[in-house]
Write a protein that holds these residues in place. Structure first.
Motif, short mmCIF file in Angstrom:
data_model
loop_
_atom_site.label_atom_id
_atom_site.label_comp_id
_atom_site.label_asym_id
_atom_site.label_seq_id
_atom_site.Cartn_x
_atom_site.Cartn_y
_atom_site.Cartn_z
N ILE A 92 0.84 -1.21 0.00
CA ILE A 92 0.00 0.00 0.00
C ILE A 92 0.87 1.26 0.00
O ILE A 92 1.79 1.37 0.80
N THR A 96 -5.40 7.48 -0.03
CA THR A 96 -6.79 7.04 0.15
C THR A 96 -6.95 5.70 -0.56
O THR A 96 -6.18 5.36 -1.46
N VAL A 97 -8.02 5.00 -0.18
CA VAL A 97 -8.28 3.69 -0.78
C VAL A 97 -8.50 3.84 -2.29
O VAL A 97 -7.94 3.08 -3.10
N GLU A 100 -5.29 4.52 -4.03
CA GLU A 100 -4.48 3.30 -4.00
C GLU A 100 -4.90 2.35 -5.15
O GLU A 100 -4.06 1.85 -5.90
N LEU A 123 -13.69 -1.91 -6.21
CA LEU A 123 -14.20 -1.59 -4.87
C LEU A 123 -15.51 -2.33 -4.61
O LEU A 123 -15.75 -2.82 -3.50
N LEU A 128 -15.76 -2.42 -0.75
CA LEU A 128 -14.93 -1.37 -0.15
C LEU A 128 -15.41 0.04 -0.49
O LEU A 128 -14.72 1.01 -0.19
N ARG A 132 -13.71 4.27 0.44
CA ARG A 132 -12.92 4.81 -0.67
C ARG A 132 -12.14 6.08 -0.30
O ARG A 132 -11.05 6.30 -0.85
N PRO A 136 -5.63 4.16 3.67
CA PRO A 136 -5.50 2.70 3.82
C PRO A 136 -4.73 2.31 5.09
O PRO A 136 -5.03 1.28 5.69
N GLU A 143 -9.06 -5.43 6.36
CA GLU A 143 -9.51 -4.40 5.40
C GLU A 143 -8.38 -4.03 4.43
O GLU A 143 -8.60 -3.87 3.23
N LYS A 144 -7.16 -3.91 4.99
CA LYS A 144 -6.01 -3.60 4.12
C LYS A 144 -5.81 -4.71 3.09
O LYS A 144 -5.50 -4.45 1.94
N VAL A 147 -8.07 -4.23 0.34
CA VAL A 147 -7.62 -3.14 -0.55
C VAL A 147 -6.57 -3.67 -1.53
O VAL A 147 -6.62 -3.38 -2.73
N ASP A 151 -6.61 -3.71 -5.52
CA ASP A 151 -5.49 -3.21 -6.35
C ASP A 151 -5.24 -4.17 -7.51
O ASP A 151 -5.10 -3.76 -8.66
#
Ligand code: ADP
Length: 277
Positions: A92, A96-97, A100, A123, A128, A132, A136, A143-144, A147, A151
């Motif tokens: 990461i 922000t998500v 990212e 997302l 997610l 957004r 992150p 949750e990470k 993400v 990605d």
């Protein structure tokens, strides 16, 4: 049929004369679901890092669609092979998500609306949207992880490598990920998952590759590889629980002696009810 991706005699040393990969050869075909198994330190993560071009092998070669990938061609690997690392914090980078998840597609220089579409899809896939705008780094481990999977999804790579993706997910997160993996497989993606979850490997994989000491110890159908006591002992793995249950049922005469072990609890129930899968 030509493999999508090949490792040919791959060798990689972090320290001289201590190979983390010691002549690994693997032909990966389109649409396969491969469980990559083995104890800690067996070389699974190093293989993934080589296959995505993060590490340059010290020996052997990587072949993508029949073409050898040289040192200068590693960008090609990034475009075709997506990865989710074991540790989300290694992956990461954005604040922000949404930023990212858009990072990879932006690097591909895709049009802005295509980037936005891919980010939205990824997302949605990983549930997610509510995150957004969040940084992150403030998210929980699970949750990470979601993400980093988003990605990877946004890159729409044809081959996907996931290194212990269930490790920090709660049961609901694991269930969701398994559904995502099924969807990706139905869409024709090629998936390799490094995991210690033998029950998942039996249930999900079309092929099991077992590593030990930087080499491939076994490579074949999960129902055969995961039942091979010699391989399991050498790689310090345990049999899937369902195989233990199946053996017990057969010993008691409660299951047919000649049928292969069912791969899931649902398949077991159907077999015991006399209904074929
Ligand atoms: P696995 O993913 O199967 O647990 P790894 O590929 O992480 O195995 O590790 C293979 C070998 O390489 C192990 O002996 C490990 O200690 C070593 N290794 C992994 N990463 C590094 C590193 N960054 N520096 C030095 N040695 C490493």
């Amino acid at each position: 049929m030509q493999p999508v991706l090949q490792a040919k005699g791959l060798r990689f040393c972090y320290e001289a004369d201590k190979p983390a990969l010691d002549g690994v050869s693997l032909d990966i075909f389109a649409g396969e679901r491969i469980a990559v198994l083995g104890p800690n330190g067996a070389g699974k993560s190093t293989l993934f890092l080589c296959l995505t071009g993060v590490l340059a092998p010290d020996g052997g070669e990587i072949v993508l669609h029949g073409q050898t990938v040289g040192r200068k061609g590693r960008k090609r690997l990034c475009e075709h092979v997506g990865v989710v690392f074991q540790n989300a914090d290694d992956q990461i980078i954005a604040s922000t998500v949404a930023a990212e998840v858009s990072f990879g597609p932006m690097n591909l220089r895709l049009p802005r609306d295509e980037v936005a579409r891919r980010v939205d899809n990824a997302l949605d896939y990983m549930d997610l949207q509510a995150f957004r705008a969040r940084p992150p780094h403030d998210l929980s481990g699970g949750e990470k992880k979601r993400v980093t999977i988003a990605d990877m999804l946004a890159m729409q790579s044809e081959v996907l490598l996931l290194d212990e993706p269930f490790a920090s997910l709660d049961p609901a997160g694991s269930e969701r990920l398994e559904a995502v993996l099924a969807r990706l497989s139905d869409e024709g993606r090629t998936l390799l998952i490094a995991t210690h979850d033998m029950d998942f490997a039996l249930r999900w994989a079309t092929r099991a590759v077992v590593f030990a000491g930087g080499s491939v110890l076994a490579d074949g159908a999960p129902q055969a590889v995961l039942a091979d006591d010699t391989v399991l002992r050498r790689a310090q793995l345990r049999r899937p629980l369902l195989m233990e249950v199946w053996d017990t049922l057969r010993e008691r005469g409660l299951a047919p002696a000649d049928a292969p072990c069912p791969v899931s609890a649902g398949a077991l129930a159907r077999l015991l009810d006399g209904r074929a899968d």
